[in-house]
Design a protein around this motif. Structure first.
Motif, PDB file in Angstrom:
ATOM      1  N   ILE A 188      35.138  32.085  34.250  1.00  0.00           N
ATOM      2  CA  ILE A 188      34.890  31.900  35.783  1.00  0.00           C
ATOM      3  C   ILE A 188      36.117  32.517  36.437  1.00  0.00           C
ATOM      4  O   ILE A 188      36.130  33.234  37.438  1.00  0.00           O
ATOM      5  N   PHE A 189      37.178  32.244  36.127  1.00  0.00           N
ATOM      6  CA  PHE A 189      38.425  32.654  36.693  1.00  0.00           C
ATOM      7  C   PHE A 189      38.602  33.991  36.747  1.00  0.00           C
ATOM      8  O   PHE A 189      38.907  34.573  37.883  1.00  0.00           O
ATOM      9  N   LEU A 190      38.488  34.570  35.743  1.00  0.00           N
ATOM     10  CA  LEU A 190      38.466  36.269  35.798  1.00  0.00           C
ATOM     11  C   LEU A 190      37.349  36.857  36.303  1.00  0.00           C
ATOM     12  O   LEU A 190      37.614  37.808  37.102  1.00  0.00           O
ATOM     13  N   ASN A 191      36.106  36.207  36.258  1.00  0.00           N
ATOM     14  CA  ASN A 191      35.062  36.835  37.054  1.00  0.00           C
ATOM     15  C   ASN A 191      35.341  36.801  38.572  1.00  0.00           C
ATOM     16  O   ASN A 191      34.752  37.730  39.377  1.00  0.00           O
ATOM     17  N   PHE A 192      35.893  35.657  38.964  1.00  0.00           N
ATOM     18  CA  PHE A 192      36.064  35.400  40.342  1.00  0.00           C
ATOM     19  C   PHE A 192      36.761  36.700  40.831  1.00  0.00           C
ATOM     20  O   PHE A 192      36.806  37.170  42.047  1.00  0.00           O
ATOM     21  N   ASN A 193      38.107  36.816  40.120  1.00  0.00           N
ATOM     22  CA  ASN A 193      39.001  37.750  40.596  1.00  0.00           C
ATOM     23  C   ASN A 193      38.326  39.154  40.284  1.00  0.00           C
ATOM     24  O   ASN A 193      38.535  40.081  41.247  1.00  0.00           O
ATOM     25  N   TYR A 194      37.572  39.456  39.324  1.00  0.00           N
ATOM     26  CA  TYR A 194      36.794  40.691  39.240  1.00  0.00           C
ATOM     27  C   TYR A 194      36.036  41.092  40.289  1.00  0.00           C
ATOM     28  O   TYR A 194      36.113  42.314  40.672  1.00  0.00           O
ATOM     29  N   SER A 195      35.337  39.976  40.962  1.00  0.00           N
ATOM     30  CA  SER A 195      34.413  40.124  42.026  1.00  0.00           C
ATOM     31  C   SER A 195      34.951  40.956  43.103  1.00  0.00           C
ATOM     32  O   SER A 195      34.726  41.937  43.825  1.00  0.00           O
ATOM     33  N   PHE A 196      36.463  40.362  43.537  1.00  0.00           N
ATOM     34  CA  PHE A 196      36.927  41.048  44.610  1.00  0.00           C
ATOM     35  C   PHE A 196      37.793  42.371  44.404  1.00  0.00           C
ATOM     36  O   PHE A 196      37.814  43.260  45.151  1.00  0.00           O
ATOM     37  N   PHE A 197      38.137  42.294  43.006  1.00  0.00           N
ATOM     38  CA  PHE A 197      38.656  43.854  42.544  1.00  0.00           C
ATOM     39  C   PHE A 197      37.546  45.004  42.788  1.00  0.00           C
ATOM     40  O   PHE A 197      37.647  46.073  43.351  1.00  0.00           O
ATOM     41  N   GLN A 198      36.124  44.425  42.364  1.00  0.00           N
ATOM     42  CA  GLN A 198      34.934  45.543  42.600  1.00  0.00           C
ATOM     43  C   GLN A 198      34.865  45.769  44.100  1.00  0.00           C
ATOM     44  O   GLN A 198      34.473  46.864  44.571  1.00  0.00           O
ATOM     45  N   ALA A 199      34.920  44.452  44.813  1.00  0.00           N
ATOM     46  CA  ALA A 199      34.589  44.773  46.298  1.00  0.00           C
ATOM     47  C   ALA A 199      35.636  45.612  47.056  1.00  0.00           C
ATOM     48  O   ALA A 199      35.275  46.484  47.825  1.00  0.00           O
ATOM     49  N   LYS A 200      36.865  45.587  46.628  1.00  0.00           N
ATOM     50  CA  LYS A 200      37.848  46.290  47.162  1.00  0.00           C
ATOM     51  C   LYS A 200      38.029  47.739  46.344  1.00  0.00           C
ATOM     52  O   LYS A 200      38.905  48.432  46.603  1.00  0.00           O
ATOM     53  N   ARG A 201      37.222  47.966  45.284  1.00  0.00           N
ATOM     54  CA  ARG A 201      37.484  49.102  44.323  1.00  0.00           C
ATOM     55  C   ARG A 201      38.670  49.347  43.974  1.00  0.00           C
ATOM     56  O   ARG A 201      39.174  50.411  43.823  1.00  0.00           O
ATOM     57  N   GLU A 202      39.198  48.125  43.490  1.00  0.00           N
ATOM     58  CA  GLU A 202      40.583  48.195  42.654  1.00  0.00           C
ATOM     59  C   GLU A 202      40.258  47.903  41.246  1.00  0.00           C
ATOM     60  O   GLU A 202      40.670  47.168  40.586  1.00  0.00           O
ATOM     61  N   ILE A 203      39.796  49.055  40.843  1.00  0.00           N
ATOM     62  CA  ILE A 203      39.367  49.438  39.611  1.00  0.00           C
ATOM     63  C   ILE A 203      40.266  49.152  38.167  1.00  0.00           C
ATOM     64  O   ILE A 203      40.294  48.806  37.269  1.00  0.00           O
ATOM     65  N   THR A 204      41.410  49.717  38.592  1.00  0.00           N
ATOM     66  CA  THR A 204      42.454  50.077  37.590  1.00  0.00           C
ATOM     67  C   THR A 204      43.125  48.367  37.107  1.00  0.00           C
ATOM     68  O   THR A 204      43.066  47.995  35.853  1.00  0.00           O
ATOM     69  N   ARG A 205      42.917  47.487  38.151  1.00  0.00           N
ATOM     70  CA  ARG A 205      43.302  46.254  37.622  1.00  0.00           C
ATOM     71  C   ARG A 205      42.287  45.547  36.839  1.00  0.00           C
ATOM     72  O   ARG A 205      42.898  44.801  35.901  1.00  0.00           O
ATOM     73  N   GLN A 206      41.045  45.659  37.044  1.00  0.00           N
ATOM     74  CA  GLN A 206      40.083  45.226  36.089  1.00  0.00           C
ATOM     75  C   GLN A 206      40.176  45.768  34.890  1.00  0.00           C
ATOM     76  O   GLN A 206      39.858  45.212  33.789  1.00  0.00           O
ATOM     77  N   ILE A 207      40.492  47.202  34.677  1.00  0.00           N
ATOM     78  CA  ILE A 207      40.551  47.878  33.474  1.00  0.00           C
ATOM     79  C   ILE A 207      41.892  47.302  32.543  1.00  0.00           C
ATOM     80  O   ILE A 207      41.407  47.102  31.575  1.00  0.00           O
ATOM     81  N   ASN A 208      42.869  47.229  33.501  1.00  0.00           N
ATOM     82  CA  ASN A 208      44.112  46.576  32.385  1.00  0.00           C
ATOM     83  C   ASN A 208      43.751  45.002  32.004  1.00  0.00           C
ATOM     84  O   ASN A 208      43.953  44.819  30.672  1.00  0.00           O
ATOM     85  N   ALA A 209      43.028  44.454  32.795  1.00  0.00           N
ATOM     86  CA  ALA A 209      42.669  42.945  32.362  1.00  0.00           C
ATOM     87  C   ALA A 209      41.691  42.870  31.036  1.00  0.00           C
ATOM     88  O   ALA A 209      41.625  42.258  30.226  1.00  0.00           O
ATOM     89  N   THR A 210      40.649  43.887  31.385  1.00  0.00           N
ATOM     90  CA  THR A 210      39.526  43.873  30.342  1.00  0.00           C
ATOM     91  C   THR A 210      40.097  44.239  28.866  1.00  0.00           C
ATOM     92  O   THR A 210      39.698  44.043  28.045  1.00  0.00           O
ATOM     93  N   PHE A 211      41.121  45.350  29.087  1.00  0.00           N
ATOM     94  CA  PHE A 211      41.567  45.774  27.958  1.00  0.00           C
ATOM     95  C   PHE A 211      42.487  44.666  27.180  1.00  0.00           C
ATOM     96  O   PHE A 211      42.125  44.811  25.854  1.00  0.00           O
ATOM     97  N   ILE A 212      42.995  43.832  27.831  1.00  0.00           N
ATOM     98  CA  ILE A 212      43.787  42.689  27.109  1.00  0.00           C
ATOM     99  C   ILE A 212      42.812  41.605  26.644  1.00  0.00           C
ATOM    100  O   ILE A 212      43.002  41.179  25.367  1.00  0.00           O
TER     101      ILE A 212
END
Length: 420
Positions: free
Chosen positions: A128-152
């Motif tokens: 839930i913590f990660l998905n919460f942050n991913y929601s804002f990354f998606q809304a702001k189109r900060e896709i690189t941040r989500q890619i890095n976290a998802t890779f880990i």
């Protein structure tokens, strides 16, 4: 940048976000089934636990992504956005507390394992913590941040399942420990990189606004319950399998469906992640209606064009292909494989059929339709599952998805005309 170019570029960026977890999921299914990391009884428990986790995760946080994307673009300045983040964080923590309690007792009563129950609750918290942050990354189109976290997260999940295979074979505890570790490490990465947007300062006197929270929930709460009801007719049969103590061919059905869902995510999720924020932003202006309708048709066409050949191939050659991934012990009848794939296609298409209702904020209507379909699905499963097993569940799932598509588009077509 034009709508088409924005959509294409964002879709390409989002592909790694789904490719990595999908690969991790496929590899997990491979080790659990063909490599017999778990015995059949443990695998049935695994599918029950993962289904319960998914359902509770949707109840707790499934509404956040839609609410963030719906409201985020409507704020004019950073102070308003910060105020929104604080209040939606309070709501998220409240839902997480209730969901954690419910999930713990659901798992503990069924599995009778305190350790696994605690692991699953912690997985829920970090997820839930990660998905919460991913929601804002998606809304702001900060896709690189989500890619890095998802890779880990995907990397640690893959390493964990391999370690389990070589050193902890047959241990369900170890499987969930390493899954927990993958989410925990990723959450720590988000915090250390100072990318966390989830608010931790519970100073209710200065920042909590009950009126504003009610406004958020008026859109988000029906989405939350909508996610829950859709999961009931998508994977709710797994819960019934467990409580009916039904195990015959459950592993065959669940392993293939999980594999199919994981692989379909390669295409369906990048399309959705890229198009959803664009649609929500464009829907603020009535003049953008033709662009939205064109984007909806394009996504449905892409999904159909990809799925239909796969369904045909699965019917004729599915057994030969699948046995190399899950092994002969978990093979599924080709007809049933085709039905499962077509059901998944309907599920993907339904997301776009409902965009008209969603864009107008009428999430309560989505909830009513999904609840009706869920009730029909549960009733049919209770009647037929003991006698006909997974065959009845597969066809009931197909019928449920078809009913939802028809019901949701009956209303949504009045806003966005997708089919002529």
């Amino acid at each position: 940048m034009s709508v088409n170019k924005t959509f294409i570029f964002d879709t390409l960026k989002y592909i790694p976000i789904k490719v990595l977890p999908a690969f991790a999921g496929v590899l997990t299914v491979f080790f659990l089934t063909k490599q017999s990391l778990l015995d059949t009884a443990s695998y049935v428990n695994y599918t029950f636990i993962m289904a319960a986790l998914l359902i509770f995760a949707q109840i707790v946080g499934g509404w956040v992504n839609s609410s963030v994307i719906y409201y985020h673009s409507s704020f004019d300045n950073d102070e308003e956005k910060k105020y929104f983040i604080i209040n939606i964080s309070y709501l998220q923590w409240f839902f997480l507390l209730l969901g954690s309690i419910g999930l713990f007792f659901t798992i503990f009563i069924a599995i009778q394992s305190l350790l696994i129950s605690l692991f699953i609750v912690l997985i829920l918290v970090f997820q839930i913590f990660l998905n919460f942050n991913y929601s804002f990354f998606q809304a702001k189109r900060e896709i690189t941040r989500q890619i890095n976290a998802t890779f880990i997260q995907a990397l640690f999940q893959i390493v964990g399942i391999i370690v389990c295979y070589f050193f902890f074979k047959g241990s369900l505890d170890a499987v969930f420990f390493f899954l927990l570790l993958s989410y925990a490490v990723t959450s720590v990465f988000i915090v250390l990189q100072k990318k966390n947007l989830m608010h931790f300062d519970f100073n209710l006197k200065t920042s909590f606004d009950i009126t504003f929270c009610k406004k958020i929930l008026s859109y988000g709460l029906p989405i939350c319950l909508w996610f829950f009801s859709t999961q009931l007719y998508q994977i709710g049969d797994r819960i019934l399998f467990k409580y009916f103590n039904f195990t015959d061919h459950v592993g065959n059905y669940v392993s293939f469906r999980d594999l199919a869902v994981g692989l379909s995510g390669f295409i369906s999720m990048p399309l959705l992640f890229a198009s959803h924020p664009i649609i929500m932003q464009l829907s603020k202006n009535e003049e953008n209606k033709p662009d939205i309708e064109s984007l909806l048709r394009k996504n449905i066409l892409i999904l159909t064009a990809i799925f239909l050949p796969i369904i045909v191939i699965s019917y004729f050659y599915g057994e030969d292909l699948i046995k190399y991934i899950v092994g002969e012990k978990y093979l599924l009848n080709p007809v049933l494989m085709s039905v499962v794939l077509f059901t998944i296609l309907l599920g993907c298409i339904s997301i776009y059929l409902q965009k008209g209702i969603e864009s107008k904020g009428n999430t309560m209507l989505m909830l009513k339709i999904s609840l009706l379909v869920a009730c029909i699905s549960i009733l049919l499963n209770i009647i037929f599952i003991k006698k006909h097993g997974i065959v009845s569940s597969i066809y009931i799932s197909l019928i449920s998805h078809l009913l939802y598509c028809l019901g949701i588009y009956f209303y949504s077509r009045k806003i966005f005309k997708i089919f002529f």
